[in-house]
Write an enzyme that holds these catalytic residues in place. Structure first.
Site, PDB file in Angstrom:
ATOM      1  N   HIS A   1       0.811  -1.217   0.000  1.00 40.93           N
ATOM      2  CA  HIS A   1       0.000   0.000   0.000  1.00 40.93           C
ATOM      3  C   HIS A   1       0.852   1.279   0.000  1.00 40.93           C
ATOM      4  CE1 HIS A   1      -3.396   2.506   0.429  1.00 40.93           C
ATOM      5  NE2 HIS A   1      -4.127   1.746   1.220  1.00 40.93           N
TER       6      HIS A   1
ATOM      7  N   LYS B   1     -27.188   0.767  -7.123  1.00 42.97           N
ATOM      8  CA  LYS B   1     -27.127   2.204  -7.387  1.00 42.97           C
ATOM      9  C   LYS B   1     -28.395   2.740  -8.060  1.00 42.97           C
ATOM     10  CE  LYS B   1     -24.472   3.623 -10.805  1.00 42.97           C
ATOM     11  NZ  LYS B   1     -23.286   3.878 -11.636  1.00 42.97           N
TER      12      LYS B   1
ATOM     13  N   LEU C   1     -30.897   9.849  -3.622  1.00 48.91           N
ATOM     14  CA  LEU C   1     -29.927   9.768  -2.534  1.00 48.91           C
ATOM     15  C   LEU C   1     -28.565   9.368  -3.097  1.00 48.91           C
ATOM     16  CD1 LEU C   1     -32.176   7.890   0.063  1.00 48.91           C
ATOM     17  CD2 LEU C   1     -31.505  10.301   0.163  1.00 48.91           C
TER      18      LEU C   1
ATOM     19  N   PRO D   1     -25.472   7.150  -3.501  1.00 46.51           N
ATOM     20  CA  PRO D   1     -25.250   5.724  -3.221  1.00 46.51           C
ATOM     21  C   PRO D   1     -24.147   5.465  -2.186  1.00 46.51           C
ATOM     22  CG  PRO D   1     -25.411   6.099  -5.591  1.00 46.51           C
ATOM     23  CD  PRO D   1     -25.384   7.447  -4.949  1.00 46.51           C
ATOM     24  N   ASP D   2     -23.045   6.216  -2.254  1.00 47.08           N
ATOM     25  CA  ASP D   2     -21.961   5.977  -1.299  1.00 47.08           C
ATOM     26  C   ASP D   2     -22.404   6.319   0.122  1.00 47.08           C
ATOM     27  OD1 ASP D   2     -19.293   5.469  -0.318  1.00 47.08           O
ATOM     28  OD2 ASP D   2     -19.079   7.634  -0.155  1.00 47.08           O
TER      29      ASP D   2
ATOM     30  N   TYR E   1     -13.633   5.728   9.632  1.00 45.49           N
ATOM     31  CA  TYR E   1     -12.779   6.382   8.636  1.00 45.49           C
ATOM     32  C   TYR E   1     -13.330   6.039   7.259  1.00 45.49           C
ATOM     33  CZ  TYR E   1      -8.689   6.519   5.478  1.00 45.49           C
ATOM     34  OH  TYR E   1      -7.830   6.752   4.421  1.00 45.49           O
TER      35      TYR E   1
ATOM     36  N   THR F   1     -12.216   6.850   3.223  1.00 47.70           N
ATOM     37  CA  THR F   1     -11.200   7.478   2.383  1.00 47.70           C
ATOM     38  C   THR F   1     -11.812   8.609   1.563  1.00 47.70           C
ATOM     39  OG1 THR F   1     -10.246   5.282   2.157  1.00 47.70           O
ATOM     40  CG2 THR F   1      -9.421   6.983   0.678  1.00 47.70           C
TER      41      THR F   1
END
Length: 612
Positions: A327, A406, A414, A416-417, A439, A441
């Site tokens: 990462h 979605k 609304l 979706p995320d 958290y 991102t």
């Protein structure tokens, strides 16, 4: 005329790099005010008052001074955070990378032309590798289109780290070695590394300057497989990359001290395009249940992957695929972009090679054999043991929620995320009877060398909504109203974080200036509410939207009592990977998934009843 001409030329991959704006520093007041909002859900009234007092003192005194120094740093660097983030989040971290930091995931080809099948894995691998090499060539020739949000160009620097990149352990701090060059910049390594049964081979991906065809790649992979099947297993030295970082650094130094040729082998692996892992397991998976292949990708056989390599492509013997990546050099979106390209190419060609079957004469793969002594063998054995224990403790599930996706969520107007994020919060709240520090991102690639900032989804509004859902005296209207407030707060904070107005990285900057000047740690960072609300990498829910494509990944939780929660959103489904540590008896990935699904249904019901 010149203007018309320039507009008709295709855009080059890195052409906007020099014109990207510098990473901004938010105002101290706005960051501290957002920070206070974010800790409130985790505090009693008395605790919150104490924290307000700590923050006020910090803002008027030490914080003000540190902030001025940060502004000064931002004047001299186009990205004030870049080096700090790399060091603090990745290179100085001493815990083993492979399970704790790396990300891995399943390939989606089993959803169309490549369902699990016997006896085809090397043919499929050769096609998948060929398409990967085409992507490398697009970057070499700078023909990969730069990514944009609307008309705004995004930073593409991380894409340079996908190939020919490796992290090298150091006693106190690791280093990233990147050997990639575009054609304009000069020659770039073109060899691949293939690993099988604890042994390591290398071969060139080019012959007379041309990328090998799938039949040629197949010949090379078949050679490796036949050699490995007819001879004893190798030492599995790559297991050393799963070790605690300082321990691996010392083992590596010892390895080099025995024989200088070992250093040459290490450099061959480091500079290779990527690693191909020929894995004999058959992690049967389906479009609805990706658990087995995801689990193997994240925590599979350590003797046939190089944990520090920026890209390991894993080929399972049932013809399915996965990957695991370090990462440190880049964020998952880079790999997602390439894997989405591969998926589209493989689907378009129906997983077949339609070109020539001619195989040019070329050298067979060369085995890379380390000189080892008893100490190296003991080190390998220790590495395997600690990895197996940690891997056994990591629970990973990955399923598709197929009731809706979605399309239906957008029909309700609304986001979706945000819909998934709130369902996740609500599921955690129902399961653990308290809010979970969270958290998500936020991408900051609008800025020069921008990577990510933290968006904290556990807002006061989200918690209030969860409380109304638990309160039998609240009617549908009250619940819907609370839900919409939570939606709008989440959307607002996410937009701000992506504009460089998050506060977590800003606070990290202030903390690091104090540390670099040898000052005592400011009280703000010692306050129990700082870590309870997730600060200092203590988020209980570590989550990320991997995107709206077919590509998904998984990561381990940030903390022992936490979850990793990654998801992708399609028109008709949401696919989720959840991880947890089995040794923590409070958490369970399977239960969280089940409650999450029921939360999605309840939210949709809430969004629907109100429209009647």
């Amino acid at each position: 005329m010149a203007n018309i001409l320039s507009e008709s030329l295709p855009e080059q991959t890195f052409q906007y790099q020099s014109s990207l704006p510098p990473l901004p520093v938010p105002s101290l007041q706005s960051s501290l005010s957002k920070y206070l909002d974010s800790v409130q859900p985790f505090a009693s009234e008395k605790e919150f008052e104490a924290t307000v007092d700590i923050v006020r003192k910090f803002q008027e005194g030490l914080g003000k001074e540190l902030h001025q120094k940060l502004l000064h740093r931002a004047k001299t660097k186009k990205n004030w955070l870049e080096e700090w983030w790399l060091d603090t989040a990745y290179l100085e971290v001493r815990i083993p990378s492979q399970l704790n930091v790396n990300f891995g995931g399943p390939a989606p080809y089993l959803e169309h032309c490549w369902p699990p099948a016997e006896g085809v894995y090397l043919q499929r691998a050769s096609i998948s590798i060929w398409h990967t090499l085409q992507y490398w060539n697009l970057m070499r020739t700078e023909k990969l289109a730069p990514q944009k949000v609307g008309k705004t160009a995004l930073d593409m620097d991380q894409f340079r780290m996908l190939f020919c990149t490796c992290k090298v352990p150091g006693v106190k701090k690791d280093t990233i070695f990147n050997y990639f060059k575009t054609e304009r910049e000069g020659p770039c390594p073109s060899h691949l590394v293939a690993m099988c049964r604890g042994r390591i081979f290398t071969f060139d991906a080019l012959c007379d300057g041309q990328i090998l065809t799938p039949p040629e790649i197949l010949r090379q992979l078949s050679y490796v497989k036949e050699r490995c099947e007819g001879e004893p297993e190798g030492h599995g030295l790559s297991a050393l990359t799963t070790e605690e970082r300082t321990r691996w650094a010392k083992a590596r130094e010892h390895l080099i001290s025995i024989d200088p040729h070992n250093k040459t082998i290490l450099e061959t692996i480091q500079s290779s395009l990527f690693v191909i892992a020929l894995d004999e397991t058959k992690p049967y998976s389906t479009p609805e249940n990706y658990t087995n292949v995801t689990r193997e990708a994240v925590k599979g056989n350590a003797t046939i992957r190089w944990g520090d390599k920026s890209y390991n492509s894993i080929v399972f013997s049932d013809g399915t695929f996965g990957s695991t990546c370090d990462h440190a050099p880049y964020d998952a979106m880079v790999l997602v972009s390439m894997c989405w390209y591969l998926d589209q190419q493989i689907k378009a060609s129906e997983g077949k090679w339609k070109g020539s079957d001619t195989v040019r004469p070329m050298a067979v793969p060369e085995e890379l054999v380390f000189t080892v002594d008893d100490k190296v063998l003991i080190d390998i054995s220790h590495a395997k043991q600690q990895y197996l224990e940690s891997a056994a403790d990591l629970q990973v599930v990955c399923y598709a929620f197929t009731a809706f996706g979605k399309a239906v969520i957008k029909q309700k107007k609304l986001h979706p995320d945000t819909f998934v994020q709130l369902a996740m919060q609500w599921a955690y709240y129902r399961m653990h009877k308290r809010p979970g520090s969270c958290y998500e991102t936020a991408m900051t690639r609008k800025f020069y060398h921008g990577r990510t900032d933290t968006m904290r989804p556990c807002t006061r509004e989200a918690v209030s909504w969860c409380q109304t859902m638990m309160d039998p005296t609240c009617d549908v209207n009250a619940r819907r109203k609370a839900m919409l407030l939570a939606f709008s707060r989440h959307n607002e904070l996410m937009d701000e974080a992506q504009e460089g107005k998050g506060f977590d990285r800003h606070l990290l900057g202030l903390y690091l200036i104090a540390k670099e000047e040898g000052r005592p740690t400011p009280e703000l960072f010692m306050d129990p509410l700082y870590s309870r609300s997730g600060g200092g990498g203590n988020f209980v829910l570590s989550s990320s939207l991997v995107g709206y494509t077919t590509v998904l990944g998984a990561v381990a939780p940030m903390v022992h009592q936490g979850y990793g929660f990654f998801y992708r959103i399609r028109d008709d489904r949401i696919v989720i990977s959840i991880s947890a540590w089995k040794s923590c008896h409070e958490t369970d990935a399977q239960s969280l998934f089940n409650i999450f699904c029921s939360s999605l249904h309840e939210m949709l019901h809430l969004a629907t009843t109100s429209q009647l």
